[in-house]
Design a protein around this motif. Sequence first.
Motif, PDB file in Angstrom:
ATOM      1  N   ASP A   1      21.110  96.601  20.387  1.00  0.00           N
ATOM      2  CA  ASP A   1      21.050  96.747  18.940  1.00  0.00           C
ATOM      3  C   ASP A   1      21.093  95.163  18.049  1.00  0.00           C
ATOM      4  O   ASP A   1      20.498  95.098  17.117  1.00  0.00           O
ATOM      5  CB  ASP A   1      22.053  97.599  18.179  1.00  0.00           C
TER       6      ASP A   1
ATOM      7  N   ARG B   1      17.924  93.659  18.161  1.00  0.00           N
ATOM      8  CA  ARG B   1      16.941  94.128  17.323  1.00  0.00           C
ATOM      9  C   ARG B   1      17.221  93.463  15.758  1.00  0.00           C
ATOM     10  O   ARG B   1      16.411  93.266  15.217  1.00  0.00           O
ATOM     11  CB  ARG B   1      16.903  95.722  17.487  1.00  0.00           C
TER      12      ARG B   1
ATOM     13  N   ASN C   1      14.575  91.397  13.256  1.00  0.00           N
ATOM     14  CA  ASN C   1      14.367  92.225  12.124  1.00  0.00           C
ATOM     15  C   ASN C   1      14.860  91.568  10.692  1.00  0.00           C
ATOM     16  O   ASN C   1      15.184  92.130   9.838  1.00  0.00           O
ATOM     17  CB  ASN C   1      14.707  93.746  11.818  1.00  0.00           C
TER      18      ASN C   1
END
Length: 532
Positions: free
Chosen positions: A251, A254, A258
Motif C-alpha cells: 500500500d 502505491r 499515486n
Amino acid sequence: MALLNIENLQIGFPRGLETPLAVNNVNLKIDQGDVIALVGESGSGKSVTAHSILQLLPASAKYLNGKIWFDGVDLLSLPDAAVREVRGKDIAMIFQEPMTALNPLQTVEKQITECIIESNRQRKIAPNTLRERAISLLEKVQIDEPERRLRAYPHELSGGQRQRVMIAMAIANTPRLLIADEPTTALDVTVQHEIIELLRQISRDEGMAVMLITHDLNIVRHFAEKVAVMKDGEIVETGTTQQLFTTPQHDYTRALLNTRSRHCAPIPADAPVLLSSNDLSVNYQIKSRHPFKKRFFKALNNANFDVRCGETLGIVGESGSGKSTLANAVLKLTRATGSIQFGDIELISLPEKQFRPHRKDLQMVFQDPFASLNPRMNVAQIVAEGFKAMSSVNNELSSDDLDVTINGVLQKVGLDPDIASRYPHEFSGGQRQRIAIARALIMKPRLIVLDEPTSALDRSIQFQVLDLLANLQEEYSLSYLFISHDLGLVKDFCHSVLVVKDGEIVEQGNTEDVFNEPQNPYTQQLIDAALG
C-alpha cells in the motif's frame, strides 16, 4: 556471491533510556554492475542505511544487529584504518548536501586531487597528471570552463556546480560500488539527465554497481534496474523497476506512485503590484592578472518583472544562470543596480539601517537547509530567532505564548511540536527544510523567496508543502518567488514564469502560455528535458 550483502541490519539512536530504531532488520543484496534505487519518504531510513555501509554515522548511532558484507568481508568488523582503505577506492559516496560536504577552505582542484592521492598512496603521481585527471573529471560532469573552475572555492560555485564537483570526486578512482545520496537534487533538469546517463555509462563500462537514494521517482523509472522501498526503517517491497511501477504490491508503494498535481488558484484581476523590478543588474568583480585593471562578471543584466499580491512567480533556468542572484538582489543580500519598488518603498537606494525593519516582510527559504540552520541552536531557537529580533512586541511575549506560537507554525509545516528541543543534525534533509520554512512563516511576511524549497523533499511531502504554501497564500495574499529546476512543480504551482539564461531573462509570461507555446529555443529545450 553478491558484491554487497546487508543482513538483518538494525540501527538505533539512543535517547535517554530508550533507543528508537532508525533501521530495522534491513536485508539488501547488490551484485556487481547492479543499479538499484532505494526510495521512500524523508526519515524512512534511506540515508542511515547508506551511511552505515561506510560507517559514516555519528558516534551516537548504535549498531544493534546485523552484518554488512562487501566482497565477502564484513565491513562492520573492520578496524577504522581498514574501513578508510575501502572508502573512495572500492566504495565511494555522493552526498546530498555538497556545501556541507566540501571543504570551504580548499579549491576544487585540491579536493579532487586529494581523493586521487589518498586512494593511490602506494605510488607517486606527477602534479601535471593529477591536474589533467581533475580537468577530465570536471568535463565528464559537464562543468563549463573546467580549468578556471579548478581554482574556485565552493562558495564561488552554484548549488548545481557544487554537486557536480562532488560527483567528480566520487568517480575519481572508479569505485566498484557508488552510493549516490540524492545526486541530482541541486541540478537543473537538463543536467540531471546528463549526470544520470553518465553514471549509467560508467556503471556499464566499468561494471560498477550503483545504489541510488532518491525521492524522484521519474529518475528511478529511467535509471534503476531494481528498486527497494523503505518505510519507517524497514524495506517493505523490492523488485524490478518495471514490476514496481506497473504492479506495486504494498500500500505504501502505491501511495508513493499515486502522487497528484495541484493547480494554483487564480489571482484577482485587480490585485495590485507588490514588487516591481526595473533594469536590475548584478556585477561581480573577478580576479585580474593586471593589478590596475578591474574585471567584472555580469551575473544579472537588466532584469524587468512585476510580482502582484497573491502571485507566485516561477524562476527557472540552468545552474549558474542567475536565478539565485536575482533573488538575493531582491532581498538586498547582494549589491545591485537598477530599481526594486516594494509597495511604496524603493529598496535599492534604501540604506540598510532603514531597510532592516522591512526585512520581516521579505523572507527566504534557502536551497540547502543544513547550511542555513545554526547547528548550535535547537529548533525552537531557530524558528524564534528572527521573530524575536524583528519586533519589540514579539520580545514582550511571555515564554508560554512564544512556545504556543512556535508550536503552531511547526504544526503548519507538518512537524510534531515535540521536536522543538532537538537540533538540526537529528533530522532528515526533508525535515530540515520544513524547519527552514517554519522559520520564514512565523514572520508573517508579504513576500517569500523560495529557493528550491522542495528539492530535498520526497514527492508526497513536496505536494504537502506546496499545499501548505498555497493555502497560506490564499488566506493572507502572500506572494512568492519560486526558484526551481523542477518544471513540473513550476507548471502546477506558479501563476507566471521567468526563464533566465546567462544572467538574462530570455522569456516571461503566464505559466500556461510559456509551457504550451514557448517562444525561445532555450525554454523549449528546458521543457523537453523536463516534461518530454
